[in-house]
Design a protein around this motif. Sequence first.
Motif, PDB file in Angstrom:
ATOM      1  N   GLY A  14     -13.085  10.030  16.391  1.00  0.00           N
ATOM      2  CA  GLY A  14     -12.311   8.840  16.725  1.00  0.00           C
ATOM      3  C   GLY A  14     -12.695   7.567  16.017  1.00  0.00           C
ATOM      4  N   GLU A  15     -13.905   7.487  15.453  1.00  0.00           N
ATOM      5  CA  GLU A  15     -14.279   6.279  14.722  1.00  0.00           C
ATOM      6  C   GLU A  15     -13.431   6.148  13.455  1.00  0.00           C
ATOM      7  OE1 GLU A  15     -16.272   8.663  15.719  1.00  0.00           O
ATOM      8  OE2 GLU A  15     -18.219   7.917  16.467  1.00  0.00           O
ATOM      9  N   CYS A  16     -13.252   4.921  12.994  1.00  0.00           N
ATOM     10  CA  CYS A  16     -12.445   4.723  11.787  1.00  0.00           C
ATOM     11  C   CYS A  16     -12.886   3.458  11.060  1.00  0.00           C
ATOM     12  CB  CYS A  16     -10.956   4.667  12.115  1.00  0.00           C
ATOM     13  SG  CYS A  16     -10.493   3.433  13.354  1.00  0.00           S
ATOM     14  N   TRP A  17     -12.615   3.432   9.769  1.00  0.00           N
ATOM     15  CA  TRP A  17     -12.922   2.319   8.891  1.00  0.00           C
ATOM     16  C   TRP A  17     -11.650   2.014   8.104  1.00  0.00           C
ATOM     17  CZ3 TRP A  17     -15.677   6.554  10.081  1.00  0.00           C
ATOM     18  CH2 TRP A  17     -16.968   6.403  10.582  1.00  0.00           C
ATOM     19  N   GLU A  18     -11.298   0.724   7.937  1.00  0.00           N
ATOM     20  CA  GLU A  18     -10.005   0.441   7.314  1.00  0.00           C
ATOM     21  C   GLU A  18     -10.058  -0.745   6.363  1.00  0.00           C
ATOM     22  OE1 GLU A  18      -7.101  -0.465  10.306  1.00  0.00           O
ATOM     23  OE2 GLU A  18      -7.651  -2.585  10.404  1.00  0.00           O
ATOM     24  N   GLY A  19      -9.086  -0.748   5.481  1.00  0.00           N
ATOM     25  CA  GLY A  19      -8.856  -1.876   4.582  1.00  0.00           C
ATOM     26  C   GLY A  19      -7.363  -2.155   4.501  1.00  0.00           C
ATOM     27  N   THR A  20      -7.001  -3.449   4.486  1.00  0.00           N
ATOM     28  CA  THR A  20      -5.597  -3.865   4.428  1.00  0.00           C
ATOM     29  C   THR A  20      -5.358  -4.606   3.128  1.00  0.00           C
ATOM     30  OG1 THR A  20      -5.470  -4.032   6.824  1.00  0.00           O
ATOM     31  CG2 THR A  20      -3.812  -5.228   5.562  1.00  0.00           C
ATOM     32  N   LEU A  21      -4.308  -4.179   2.410  1.00  0.00           N
ATOM     33  CA  LEU A  21      -4.022  -4.732   1.084  1.00  0.00           C
ATOM     34  C   LEU A  21      -2.638  -5.360   1.106  1.00  0.00           C
ATOM     35  CD1 LEU A  21      -5.297  -1.430   0.371  1.00  0.00           C
ATOM     36  CD2 LEU A  21      -6.256  -3.133  -1.186  1.00  0.00           C
ATOM     37  N   THR A  22      -2.587  -6.652   0.806  1.00  0.00           N
ATOM     38  CA  THR A  22      -1.334  -7.405   0.910  1.00  0.00           C
ATOM     39  C   THR A  22      -0.853  -7.992  -0.409  1.00  0.00           C
ATOM     40  OG1 THR A  22      -2.568  -9.410   1.485  1.00  0.00           O
ATOM     41  CG2 THR A  22      -1.792  -8.009   3.309  1.00  0.00           C
ATOM     42  N   THR A  23      -1.730  -8.143  -1.380  1.00  0.00           N
ATOM     43  CA  THR A  23      -1.366  -8.818  -2.631  1.00  0.00           C
ATOM     44  C   THR A  23      -1.763  -7.960  -3.814  1.00  0.00           C
ATOM     45  OG1 THR A  23      -1.835 -10.928  -1.518  1.00  0.00           O
ATOM     46  CG2 THR A  23      -1.495 -10.994  -3.911  1.00  0.00           C
ATOM     47  N   PRO A  24      -0.913  -7.015  -4.222  1.00  0.00           N
ATOM     48  CA  PRO A  24      -1.272  -6.154  -5.345  1.00  0.00           C
ATOM     49  C   PRO A  24      -1.366  -6.926  -6.654  1.00  0.00           C
ATOM     50  CG  PRO A  24       1.013  -5.788  -4.710  1.00  0.00           C
ATOM     51  CD  PRO A  24       0.425  -6.674  -3.675  1.00  0.00           C
ATOM     52  N   GLY A  25      -2.356  -6.577  -7.459  1.00  0.00           N
ATOM     53  CA  GLY A  25      -2.455  -7.159  -8.791  1.00  0.00           C
ATOM     54  C   GLY A  25      -1.511  -6.489  -9.759  1.00  0.00           C
ATOM     55  N   ARG A  26      -1.177  -5.242  -9.475  1.00  0.00           N
ATOM     56  CA  ARG A  26      -0.208  -4.516 -10.297  1.00  0.00           C
ATOM     57  C   ARG A  26       0.601  -3.628  -9.380  1.00  0.00           C
ATOM     58  NH1 ARG A  26       0.781  -2.880 -15.507  1.00  0.00           N
ATOM     59  NH2 ARG A  26       1.573  -0.758 -15.795  1.00  0.00           N
ATOM     60  N   HIS A  27       1.925  -3.661  -9.518  1.00  0.00           N
ATOM     61  CA  HIS A  27       2.769  -2.858  -8.639  1.00  0.00           C
ATOM     62  C   HIS A  27       4.042  -2.478  -9.391  1.00  0.00           C
ATOM     63  CE1 HIS A  27       4.572  -2.298  -4.328  1.00  0.00           C
ATOM     64  NE2 HIS A  27       4.454  -1.175  -4.996  1.00  0.00           N
ATOM     65  N   THR A  28       4.157  -1.197  -9.755  1.00  0.00           N
ATOM     66  CA  THR A  28       5.340  -0.666 -10.422  1.00  0.00           C
ATOM     67  C   THR A  28       5.738   0.621  -9.710  1.00  0.00           C
ATOM     68  OG1 THR A  28       4.177   0.789 -11.992  1.00  0.00           O
ATOM     69  CG2 THR A  28       4.392  -1.548 -12.596  1.00  0.00           C
ATOM     70  N   ASN A  29       6.722   1.300 -10.263  1.00  0.00           N
ATOM     71  CA  ASN A  29       7.110   2.573  -9.656  1.00  0.00           C
ATOM     72  C   ASN A  29       6.144   3.706 -10.003  1.00  0.00           C
ATOM     73  OD1 ASN A  29       7.815   2.817 -12.350  1.00  0.00           O
ATOM     74  ND2 ASN A  29       9.670   4.006 -11.929  1.00  0.00           N
ATOM     75  N   GLN A  30       5.136   3.400 -10.826  1.00  0.00           N
ATOM     76  CA  GLN A  30       4.127   4.389 -11.168  1.00  0.00           C
ATOM     77  C   GLN A  30       2.729   4.033 -10.676  1.00  0.00           C
ATOM     78  OE1 GLN A  30       4.578   6.542 -15.130  1.00  0.00           O
ATOM     79  NE2 GLN A  30       5.533   4.585 -15.630  1.00  0.00           N
ATOM     80  N   SER A  31       2.512   2.800 -10.291  1.00  0.00           N
ATOM     81  CA  SER A  31       1.154   2.434  -9.945  1.00  0.00           C
ATOM     82  C   SER A  31       1.138   1.317  -8.889  1.00  0.00           C
ATOM     83  CB  SER A  31       0.376   1.980 -11.183  1.00  0.00           C
ATOM     84  OG  SER A  31       0.931   0.783 -11.710  1.00  0.00           O
ATOM     85  N   PHE A  32       0.020   1.311  -8.175  1.00  0.00           N
ATOM     86  CA  PHE A  32      -0.243   0.245  -7.202  1.00  0.00           C
ATOM     87  C   PHE A  32      -1.747  -0.047  -7.290  1.00  0.00           C
ATOM     88  CE2 PHE A  32      -1.631  -1.286  -3.065  1.00  0.00           C
ATOM     89  CZ  PHE A  32      -0.651  -2.193  -2.720  1.00  0.00           C
ATOM     90  N   ARG A  33      -2.084  -1.298  -7.558  1.00  0.00           N
ATOM     91  CA  ARG A  33      -3.487  -1.701  -7.627  1.00  0.00           C
ATOM     92  C   ARG A  33      -3.647  -2.993  -6.825  1.00  0.00           C
ATOM     93  NH1 ARG A  33      -6.568   0.543 -11.863  1.00  0.00           N
ATOM     94  NH2 ARG A  33      -5.339   1.942 -13.221  1.00  0.00           N
ATOM     95  N   ALA A  34      -4.588  -2.954  -5.874  1.00  0.00           N
ATOM     96  CA  ALA A  34      -4.832  -4.140  -5.063  1.00  0.00           C
ATOM     97  C   ALA A  34      -6.270  -4.134  -4.611  1.00  0.00           C
ATOM     98  CB  ALA A  34      -3.895  -4.169  -3.858  1.00  0.00           C
ATOM     99  N   ARG A  35      -6.770  -5.349  -4.380  1.00  0.00           N
ATOM    100  CA  ARG A  35      -8.112  -5.478  -3.846  1.00  0.00           C
ATOM    101  C   ARG A  35      -8.145  -6.657  -2.898  1.00  0.00           C
ATOM    102  NH1 ARG A  35     -12.160  -5.195  -7.111  1.00  0.00           N
ATOM    103  NH2 ARG A  35     -11.058  -4.148  -8.811  1.00  0.00           N
ATOM    104  N   TYR A  36      -9.165  -6.734  -2.079  1.00  0.00           N
ATOM    105  CA  TYR A  36      -9.371  -7.865  -1.197  1.00  0.00           C
ATOM    106  C   TYR A  36     -10.862  -8.164  -1.151  1.00  0.00           C
ATOM    107  CZ  TYR A  36     -10.775  -4.407   2.317  1.00  0.00           C
ATOM    108  OH  TYR A  36     -11.405  -3.393   2.990  1.00  0.00           O
ATOM    109  N   PRO A  37     -11.306  -9.420  -0.893  1.00  0.00           N
ATOM    110  CA  PRO A  37     -10.394 -10.547  -0.569  1.00  0.00           C
ATOM    111  C   PRO A  37      -9.647 -10.983  -1.805  1.00  0.00           C
ATOM    112  CG  PRO A  37     -12.635 -11.331  -0.814  1.00  0.00           C
ATOM    113  CD  PRO A  37     -12.700  -9.831  -0.937  1.00  0.00           C
TER     114      PRO A  37
END
Length: 481
Positions: free
Chosen positions: A458-481
């Motif tokens: 039941g434990e979990c670790w998560e990351g939320t990504l809202t502002t991709p640095g690159r986003h196309t129909n072939q790729s998604f790249r995002a980091r935070y903060p």
Amino acid sequence: MRRMGLCILSFFAVLNMSGPVEATDYALRFYGHGVSAPDLDRVKIRVDDPNTNDPGPPADIGATDFTLEFWVRGSTTENSAPAISCGNNVNWIYGNILFDRDRFNQDRKFGLSFGNGRLVFGVSGDGTGDFTLCGTSNVLDHAWHHVAVQRRRSDGYLWIYVDGTLEASADGPDGDISYPDNGVPGNYCSGPCTNSDPFLVIGAEKHDAGAAYPSFSGFVDEVRLSNTLRYNSNFTRPSAPFVTDANTVALYHFDEGPAGPCTGTVLDTSGAPGGPSDGQCQYGGSSPAGPVYVTTTPFSSPPPPTCGTTPLSGCAVAPRGSLALFQSATNSNRRSISWQWVAGDATVSEFASPIDGSASYALCVYDFLSGTPTLALQLAPPTGPAWRLVRGTTYRYGDRTGATQGIRRVSLQGKGLGRGKITLRASGPSLPLPGPVSSTRYFNADPEVRVQFVKNTGECWEGTLTTPGRHTNQSFRARYP
């Protein structure tokens, strides 16, 4: 020939065995140290006192018909003994030895081992010859299996059952193979073999005679010794722990616990007259030491994790993280994903061990559209020996082939406050990436993409990504903060 003995155990300790309270279901995990950790990483059950001619405890089977049955889980990676040539020989001693009731260079003995993952059952009679019987299926495939071996005293007939199916049978040596009440250990162990001969040993080759006689590495649970032939045809394997009856002469649930090192007495709960035949854990060896109590058992193993249709709440977050995904529009073999959770709070005990199956994990990727999440991807690295514990703080999984969903590397670094890190990388044609949501975007990301790493408890670790640095129909790249 060599072999047969075991560690010392508090002799026939008389405890009232009406039944201890077992609050938790455990199994024992051995690590196969063998000769590298003499007289350690094993359980020793005394079957004779060489200083007297008195009868041994009930666990000294072989004077009558007997059945020895147990649950086992292991892998051929950790138990690499090759296939055994069976027949009129004592070749069982060359497999990865799990049960050892040998007498070094003497008759009246038996043992069980694994060669190429197959069960091997060997017996030597009282001047009536030797025989080694081999099973046919790979028992060491990371799953729990019920095994039963039987011997009929009158004619020495032997049987091997795996998961209720008869795999092998043959006519073996006749007569009594119990430990002789007047037995004298031979002078083959840098002196008399008094610390190995008069014992039934679980999890190791009892004499530490050399690397040619390897020990078993894996899990064992629910060992029952009976003074009868329990099975005369195929049967449904047990679905619950054994209960004692009039034919049970020794029964080991290994439920003493707690999880961790086994350093004390292993209780015989059979209640057999003349007992109990308690055993003693001989804990030791390095990186890691064994045996240890684990909560992974045939009946109570926690279920594998699955990703829900919506994300879990209350997951641990980290101040840094990233997600990089690529899927070629023209070459389906070119696909990859990399996720990191960095500088969070996590300890190695919170992760628990994916090596022995105490913990298993799933990576869950959720794509949001107008604030509503949809499960886009689920990856689940397998448990088992592909994992290793590094410096006591980090579990690492490695598979260069990416055989399971393209997963090639997972790292669970549990160094405490602000020093936790989780990394997962997968690539190749077996990686089950979803297709792009449109001709211009891979995810909706409206307003986010959320990644959760979920443990089976039941434990979990998560990351939320809202502002991709690159986003196309072939790729998604995002980091935070």
